[in-house]
Design a protein around this motif. Structure first.
Motif, PDB file in Angstrom:
ATOM      1  N   ALA A  11      43.967 -18.393  -6.634  1.00  0.00           N
ATOM      2  CA  ALA A  11      44.205 -19.391  -7.697  1.00  0.00           C
ATOM      3  C   ALA A  11      44.914 -18.691  -8.846  1.00  0.00           C
ATOM      4  CB  ALA A  11      42.875 -19.976  -8.182  1.00  0.00           C
ATOM      5  N   HIS A  15      42.870 -21.250 -12.823  1.00  0.00           N
ATOM      6  CA  HIS A  15      42.269 -21.907 -11.655  1.00  0.00           C
ATOM      7  C   HIS A  15      43.200 -22.919 -10.986  1.00  0.00           C
ATOM      8  CE1 HIS A  15      38.111 -20.251 -11.942  1.00  0.00           C
ATOM      9  NE2 HIS A  15      38.506 -20.070 -13.180  1.00  0.00           N
ATOM     10  N   LEU A  17      45.813 -24.714  -8.586  1.00  0.00           N
ATOM     11  CA  LEU A  17      46.253 -24.559  -7.188  1.00  0.00           C
ATOM     12  C   LEU A  17      47.624 -25.212  -6.994  1.00  0.00           C
ATOM     13  CD1 LEU A  17      42.912 -25.392  -5.314  1.00  0.00           C
ATOM     14  CD2 LEU A  17      43.832 -23.126  -5.842  1.00  0.00           C
ATOM     15  N   TRP A  19      50.560 -24.065  -6.925  1.00  0.00           N
ATOM     16  CA  TRP A  19      51.414 -23.277  -6.027  1.00  0.00           C
ATOM     17  C   TRP A  19      51.120 -23.607  -4.556  1.00  0.00           C
ATOM     18  CZ3 TRP A  19      48.539 -19.946  -2.858  1.00  0.00           C
ATOM     19  CH2 TRP A  19      47.185 -19.812  -3.233  1.00  0.00           C
ATOM     20  N   MET A  44      29.485 -22.275  -2.178  1.00  0.00           N
ATOM     21  CA  MET A  44      30.607 -21.927  -3.041  1.00  0.00           C
ATOM     22  C   MET A  44      30.057 -21.579  -4.423  1.00  0.00           C
ATOM     23  SD  MET A  44      32.340 -25.604  -4.011  1.00  0.00           S
ATOM     24  CE  MET A  44      32.575 -26.132  -2.332  1.00  0.00           C
ATOM     25  N   GLY A  45      30.925 -21.004  -5.250  1.00  0.00           N
ATOM     26  CA  GLY A  45      30.528 -20.696  -6.620  1.00  0.00           C
ATOM     27  C   GLY A  45      30.886 -21.841  -7.546  1.00  0.00           C
ATOM     28  N   SER A  48      34.663 -22.617  -7.990  1.00  0.00           N
ATOM     29  CA  SER A  48      35.306 -23.472  -6.975  1.00  0.00           C
ATOM     30  C   SER A  48      34.841 -24.914  -7.114  1.00  0.00           C
ATOM     31  CB  SER A  48      34.980 -22.952  -5.570  1.00  0.00           C
ATOM     32  OG  SER A  48      35.497 -21.661  -5.437  1.00  0.00           O
ATOM     33  N   THR A  51      36.879 -26.816  -9.552  1.00  0.00           N
ATOM     34  CA  THR A  51      38.189 -27.220  -9.021  1.00  0.00           C
ATOM     35  C   THR A  51      38.034 -28.456  -8.130  1.00  0.00           C
ATOM     36  OG1 THR A  51      38.953 -24.942  -9.003  1.00  0.00           O
ATOM     37  CG2 THR A  51      40.170 -26.481  -7.627  1.00  0.00           C
ATOM     38  N   SER A  70      24.581 -21.194 -14.451  1.00  0.00           N
ATOM     39  CA  SER A  70      24.869 -21.939 -15.691  1.00  0.00           C
ATOM     40  C   SER A  70      24.952 -23.460 -15.497  1.00  0.00           C
ATOM     41  CB  SER A  70      26.192 -21.448 -16.289  1.00  0.00           C
ATOM     42  OG  SER A  70      27.238 -21.680 -15.377  1.00  0.00           O
ATOM     43  N   PRO A  91      22.884 -13.755  -2.076  1.00  0.00           N
ATOM     44  CA  PRO A  91      23.398 -14.100  -0.740  1.00  0.00           C
ATOM     45  C   PRO A  91      22.351 -13.881   0.356  1.00  0.00           C
ATOM     46  CG  PRO A  91      25.102 -12.968  -1.981  1.00  0.00           C
ATOM     47  CD  PRO A  91      23.857 -12.933  -2.830  1.00  0.00           C
ATOM     48  N   GLY A 110      35.233 -19.582  -2.322  1.00  0.00           N
ATOM     49  CA  GLY A 110      35.301 -19.125  -3.711  1.00  0.00           C
ATOM     50  C   GLY A 110      36.033 -17.809  -3.816  1.00  0.00           C
ATOM     51  N   SER A 116      30.607 -11.417  -3.156  1.00  0.00           N
ATOM     52  CA  SER A 116      29.154 -11.157  -3.087  1.00  0.00           C
ATOM     53  C   SER A 116      28.662 -11.136  -1.647  1.00  0.00           C
ATOM     54  CB  SER A 116      28.360 -12.255  -3.791  1.00  0.00           C
ATOM     55  OG  SER A 116      28.612 -12.275  -5.127  1.00  0.00           O
TER      56      SER A 116
HETATM   57  N1  LIG Z   1      43.170 -20.851  -2.330  1.00  0.00           N
HETATM   58  C1  LIG Z   1      42.038 -21.247  -1.753  1.00  0.00           C
HETATM   59  O1  LIG Z   1      41.976 -21.528  -0.542  1.00  0.00           O
HETATM   60  C2  LIG Z   1      40.796 -21.335  -2.563  1.00  0.00           C
HETATM   61  C3  LIG Z   1      39.570 -21.445  -1.906  1.00  0.00           C
HETATM   62  C4  LIG Z   1      38.432 -21.491  -2.679  1.00  0.00           C
HETATM   63  C5  LIG Z   1      38.511 -21.422  -4.050  1.00  0.00           C
HETATM   64  N2  LIG Z   1      39.729 -21.316  -4.653  1.00  0.00           N
HETATM   65  C6  LIG Z   1      39.850 -21.196  -6.101  1.00  0.00           C
HETATM   66  O2  LIG Z   1      39.717 -19.821  -6.418  1.00  0.00           O
HETATM   67  C7  LIG Z   1      39.065 -19.695  -7.667  1.00  0.00           C
HETATM   68  C8  LIG Z   1      37.883 -18.783  -7.474  1.00  0.00           C
HETATM   69  O3  LIG Z   1      37.312 -18.534  -8.733  1.00  0.00           O
HETATM   70  P1  LIG Z   1      35.941 -17.802  -8.890  1.00  0.00           P
HETATM   71  O4  LIG Z   1      36.018 -16.461  -8.252  1.00  0.00           O
HETATM   72  O5  LIG Z   1      35.578 -17.909 -10.322  1.00  0.00           O
HETATM   73  O6  LIG Z   1      35.025 -18.833  -8.096  1.00  0.00           O
HETATM   74  P2  LIG Z   1      33.650 -18.868  -7.336  1.00  0.00           P
HETATM   75  O7  LIG Z   1      33.383 -17.662  -6.547  1.00  0.00           O
HETATM   76  O8  LIG Z   1      33.691 -20.179  -6.660  1.00  0.00           O
HETATM   77  O9  LIG Z   1      32.591 -18.982  -8.563  1.00  0.00           O
HETATM   78  C9  LIG Z   1      32.173 -17.849  -9.261  1.00  0.00           C
HETATM   79  C10 LIG Z   1      30.982 -18.229 -10.165  1.00  0.00           C
HETATM   80  O10 LIG Z   1      29.840 -18.553  -9.369  1.00  0.00           O
HETATM   81  C11 LIG Z   1      28.661 -18.202 -10.087  1.00  0.00           C
HETATM   82  N3  LIG Z   1      27.785 -17.357  -9.277  1.00  0.00           N
HETATM   83  C12 LIG Z   1      26.457 -17.521  -9.125  1.00  0.00           C
HETATM   84  N4  LIG Z   1      25.937 -16.640  -8.284  1.00  0.00           N
HETATM   85  C13 LIG Z   1      26.937 -15.861  -7.880  1.00  0.00           C
HETATM   86  C14 LIG Z   1      26.996 -14.761  -6.979  1.00  0.00           C
HETATM   87  N5  LIG Z   1      25.941 -14.281  -6.317  1.00  0.00           N
HETATM   88  N6  LIG Z   1      28.204 -14.182  -6.792  1.00  0.00           N
HETATM   89  C15 LIG Z   1      29.286 -14.661  -7.420  1.00  0.00           C
HETATM   90  N7  LIG Z   1      29.290 -15.715  -8.267  1.00  0.00           N
HETATM   91  C16 LIG Z   1      28.110 -16.301  -8.503  1.00  0.00           C
HETATM   92  C17 LIG Z   1      29.112 -17.530 -11.380  1.00  0.00           C
HETATM   93  O11 LIG Z   1      29.171 -18.516 -12.403  1.00  0.00           O
HETATM   94  P3  LIG Z   1      27.874 -19.120 -13.183  1.00  0.00           P
HETATM   95  O12 LIG Z   1      26.656 -18.464 -12.670  1.00  0.00           O
HETATM   96  O13 LIG Z   1      28.139 -18.841 -14.623  1.00  0.00           O
HETATM   97  O14 LIG Z   1      27.908 -20.595 -12.902  1.00  0.00           O
HETATM   98  C18 LIG Z   1      30.534 -17.096 -11.062  1.00  0.00           C
HETATM   99  O15 LIG Z   1      31.349 -16.992 -12.185  1.00  0.00           O
HETATM  100  C19 LIG Z   1      38.714 -21.101  -8.131  1.00  0.00           C
HETATM  101  O16 LIG Z   1      39.695 -21.570  -9.006  1.00  0.00           O
HETATM  102  C20 LIG Z   1      38.781 -21.910  -6.850  1.00  0.00           C
HETATM  103  O17 LIG Z   1      39.080 -23.252  -7.071  1.00  0.00           O
HETATM  104  C21 LIG Z   1      40.868 -21.251  -3.939  1.00  0.00           C
END
Ligand SMILES: NC(=O)c1ccc[n+]([C@@H]2O[C@H](COP(=O)([O-])OP(=O)(O)OC[C@H]3O[C@@H](n4cnc5c(N)ncnc54)[C@H](OP(=O)(O)O)[C@@H]3O)[C@@H](O)[C@H]2O)c1
Length: 173
Positions: A11, A15, A17, A19, A44-45, A48, A51, A70, A91, A110, A116
């Protein structure tokens, strides 16, 4: 299963998408529905989830668990409150809960959350659609690992759009 720019981003920093959505993929089947059929649930986190909440429709028919420290259910639109569960589990803890429920295969989505699960040794295979674009910056799925993660290529399928579907198995360490 994820789409990744050639320089490793899933992303933009904000965030977006855009592209991905501009790719000429009409009539191309990158296997989303077959993949969804093959899993028992999704994790997922919150990044995601935010989004996906912007999509016109909720794209999942399987149970979804969102890892977040959060967010709460109150932030979800009412029609999604019985489709999404929030969890603060690690996990490993989550995998134990899934195993007890009889789930065998989980789709982990995510960026941070995939890292993780990778670091916990809980990823068996990965499907990556490589998108022919360099973004120059953004959010990565892969980052530092405690040791090398050796992969075995299971399949590679190029498409007219220029995207390439890659399936990898993680080799036992
Ligand atoms: N191109 C694609 O195919 C694709 C696929 C999936 C996602 N995406 C995009 O890629 C981006 C990924 O962003 P991201 O890395 O921030 O997303 P993420 O992995 O979906 O979310 C991360 C958030 O999850 C929470 N979290 C809770 N427990 C966790 C743990 N054990 N490990 C990690 N995170 C944990 C944390 O926030 P809090 O605890 O504060 O809530 C953390 O900031 C997003 O914009 C998504 O839409 C793209």
């Amino acid at each position: 299963m994820m789409a990744m720019s050639l320089d490793g981003y899933v992303a933009r920093k904000n965030h977006s998408l855009d592209w991905l959505n501009k790719q000429p993929t009409q009539n191309e089947d990158h296997g989303f529905f077959d993949f969804m059929d093959s899993v028992d649930a999704l994790v997922m986190g919150s990044g995601s989830l935010k989004t996906v909440l912007g999509f016109c429709e909720w794209p999942y028919v399987k149970p979804v668990v969102v890892l977040s420290r959060s967010m709460t259910k109150q932030e979800l639109p009412e029609h999604l409150r019985d489709k999404v569960e929030f969890s603060r589990a690690s996990p490993q803890e989550l995998w134990e809960v899934f195993s007890e429920a009889g789930y065998k295969r989980i789709y982990v989505d995510g960026g941070a959350v995939i890292r993780s699960f990778l670091n916990a040794g809980l990823v068996q295979d990965m499907k990556i659609t490589m998108v022919p674009i360099l973004l120059g910056g953004g959010i990565r799925i892969f980052g530092e690992t405690a040791c090398d993660v050796d992969l075995e290529l299971v399949s590679a399928a190029p498409f007219p759009s220029g995207m390439v579907d890659l399936v990898y198995k993680l080799k036992a360490s």
